[in-house]
Design a protein around this motif. Structure first.
Motif, mmCIF file in Angstrom:
data_model
loop_
_atom_site.group_PDB
_atom_site.id
_atom_site.type_symbol
_atom_site.label_atom_id
_atom_site.label_comp_id
_atom_site.label_asym_id
_atom_site.label_seq_id
_atom_site.Cartn_x
_atom_site.Cartn_y
_atom_site.Cartn_z
ATOM 1 N N HIS A 69 -20.242 6.437 -42.289
ATOM 2 C CA HIS A 69 -20.248 7.039 -40.956
ATOM 3 C C HIS A 69 -21.458 7.949 -40.740
ATOM 4 C CE1 HIS A 69 -18.354 10.372 -43.240
ATOM 5 N NE2 HIS A 69 -18.910 11.154 -42.310
ATOM 6 N N ARG A 105 -26.495 0.890 -41.905
ATOM 7 C CA ARG A 105 -25.304 0.336 -42.553
ATOM 8 C C ARG A 105 -25.508 -1.144 -42.875
ATOM 9 N NH1 ARG A 105 -22.297 3.892 -38.998
ATOM 10 N NH2 ARG A 105 -22.206 2.283 -37.384
ATOM 11 N N GLN A 106 -26.113 -1.884 -41.931
ATOM 12 C CA GLN A 106 -26.326 -3.307 -42.206
ATOM 13 C C GLN A 106 -27.324 -3.508 -43.336
ATOM 14 O OE1 GLN A 106 -24.757 -5.916 -42.288
ATOM 15 N NE2 GLN A 106 -24.852 -6.795 -40.217
ATOM 16 N N ASP A 119 -19.965 -7.106 -38.856
ATOM 17 C CA ASP A 119 -19.791 -5.675 -38.589
ATOM 18 C C ASP A 119 -19.981 -4.883 -39.878
ATOM 19 O OD1 ASP A 119 -19.094 -3.157 -37.835
ATOM 20 O OD2 ASP A 119 -17.116 -3.670 -37.039
ATOM 21 N N SER A 177 -26.716 5.070 -39.333
ATOM 22 C CA SER A 177 -26.759 4.313 -38.084
ATOM 23 C C SER A 177 -26.300 2.880 -38.348
ATOM 24 C CB SER A 177 -28.179 4.308 -37.518
ATOM 25 O OG SER A 177 -29.033 3.533 -38.356
ATOM 26 N N GLY A 178 -26.070 2.119 -37.276
ATOM 27 C CA GLY A 178 -25.638 0.733 -37.441
ATOM 28 C C GLY A 178 -26.645 -0.095 -38.214
ATOM 29 N N PHE A 180 -19.858 -1.725 -40.417
ATOM 30 C CA PHE A 180 -18.935 -0.611 -40.584
ATOM 31 C C PHE A 180 -17.609 -1.106 -41.149
ATOM 32 C CE2 PHE A 180 -16.205 2.949 -39.301
ATOM 33 C CZ PHE A 180 -16.984 4.008 -39.724
ATOM 34 N N MET A 212 -23.994 -6.762 -33.783
ATOM 35 C CA MET A 212 -23.342 -5.468 -33.602
ATOM 36 C C MET A 212 -24.343 -4.316 -33.541
ATOM 37 S SD MET A 212 -20.053 -6.159 -33.562
ATOM 38 C CE MET A 212 -19.201 -4.638 -33.979
ATOM 39 N N LEU A 213 -25.626 -4.641 -33.564
ATOM 40 C CA LEU A 213 -26.657 -3.614 -33.611
ATOM 41 C C LEU A 213 -27.310 -3.439 -32.246
ATOM 42 C CD1 LEU A 213 -28.422 -4.657 -36.947
ATOM 43 C CD2 LEU A 213 -26.418 -3.187 -36.630
ATOM 44 N N ASP A 214 -27.896 -2.261 -32.040
ATOM 45 C CA ASP A 214 -28.650 -2.022 -30.820
ATOM 46 C C ASP A 214 -29.815 -3.001 -30.732
ATOM 47 O OD1 ASP A 214 -26.985 0.064 -30.217
ATOM 48 O OD2 ASP A 214 -28.323 1.611 -31.015
#
Length: 355
Positions: free
Chosen positions: A173, A180-181, A116, A176-177, A118, A204-206
């Motif tokens: 924040h 962040r990764q 994750d 995007s996911g 985040f 955890m990503l789209d």
């Protein structure tokens, strides 16, 4: 050999970087004070006798369902957990580190990417803070502010966050996911590591951006000759991304080999179960296109790791279980092609071969 005596590798692709030998981790079970003084002490057998090798310029996938012990293996290799048994070798030298300077030296060569992004990034700090701090910890001291700034921007370019000016002062924040990764990957690269331990880095990503992150990791592997451990429950992505695949069930590795062989010609019944449970638009349940040979293989519950089954841990769920499976732990048996193996009595007994 201690960590301080281990020299950085300067070898070529295929050289062994990190190796686990009979790695074991048991977590004690906390019990009520009154019960603590009676009966045997209980433990969760999270990892038992795991042996695997990470080679320069190659990706090794560790595949299995949730609770199989994959993430525990990664944390043991990162030396975030003390091990119960076995050994970890970095460039052939046995290493045991806890904290302090030796741990910092080890983590400079072996970095972990968490599931994750985040949760692994501090929400009150910017991208600049995360990357600059990593550079200061792992790279040479005495860099000027201009040199640090250029190194920071170079990290962002490596993970394809361009132009760097757009991202460097953003908070987690605000990303995007997938972004962040990529920042988390950039932070790991700041140490200039030789091995990356990627714990389900895309789960955890789209779905639409998972492929981009996997392609990024593949590109980094090829350009930097990294050894990568890719942990996933998605065996289809292991075939796409990894050179070698190891399949884990209930704390033990049950099958291994090159990814094409393991995913296209699975030998262990558990590997067949994983493949059969993967979404397949060409297979219609209960109708034309299904595989009747796999019917019923998903019956049963995962093994109880406080009281693991005797013999093969998969035998309570296995449609091919024999008496020997319930009594004796199977060793590794070679199957075709060379380098492909399975810890299954189907390949070691006359009864199993006939089945």
């Amino acid at each position: 050999m201690t960590l301080s005596e281990t020299q950085p590798a300067t070898g070529t692709a295929g050289d062994v970087v990190l190796e686990a030998r009979d790695l074991t981790k048991h977590f004690p079970v906390r019990r009520h004070l009154r019960a603590a003084f009676s009966g045997p002490r209980l433990a969760v057998h999270a990892v038992d006798d795991v042996t695997l090798t990470l080679r320069r310029g190659r990706v090794t996938a560790l595949v299995g369902e949730s609770g199989s012990g994959k993430s525990t293996v990664a944390r043991l290799l990162a030396q975030l957990y003390p091990r119960t048994g076995g050994d970890i070798l970095l460039h052939g030298g046995s290493t045991t580190v806890r904290r302090g300077r030796r741990f910092r030296a080890y983590s400079g060569q072996v970095q972990m990417i968490f599931q994750d992004p985040f949760a692994s990034l501090n929400p009150v700090h910017t991208v600049r803070y995360h990357l600059t701090r990593a550079l200061k910890i792992h790279q040479r001291a005495g860099r000027s502010s201009a040199e640090l700034e250029e190194a920071l921007r170079d990290l962002l370019r490596r993970v394809q966050l361009t132009p760097p000016e757009r991202y460097v002062d953003k908070f987690p924040h605000e990303l995007s996911g997938g972004q962040r990764q990529r920042v988390a990957i950039a932070r790991a690269l700041a140490a200039d590591p030789e091995a990356l331990l990627a714990d389900e880095p895309v789960s955890m990503l789209d779905v639409s951006i998972r492929l981009g992150v996997l392609n990024l990791l593949r590109d980094l592997k090829e350009r930097m000759h990294l050894a990568i451990l890719y942990i996933t429950h998605d065996i289809a992505s292991a075939r796409y991304f990894a050179d070698d695949t190891q399949v884990m069930y209930a704390g033990r590795i049950v099958e291994g080999g090159d990814s094409e062989s393991v995913t296209q010609n699975p030998a262990h019944p558990y590997t067949r179960l994983l493949i059969a449970s993967a979404p397949d638009p060409d297979r219609i349940e209960g109708g034309e296109g299904g595989d009747p040979d796999r019917a019923g293989e998903d019956a049963g519950e995962p093994a109880n790791l406080i009281h693991p089954p005797s013999g093969c841990r998969f035998h309570p769920r296995c449609p091919h279980a024999m008496d020997i499976c319930r009594a004796e732990l199977p060793p590794r048996f070679d199957v075709s092609p060379p380098g492909h193996w399975a810890a299954c009595w189907l390949y070691g007994t006359e009864e199993g071969v006939r089945a």
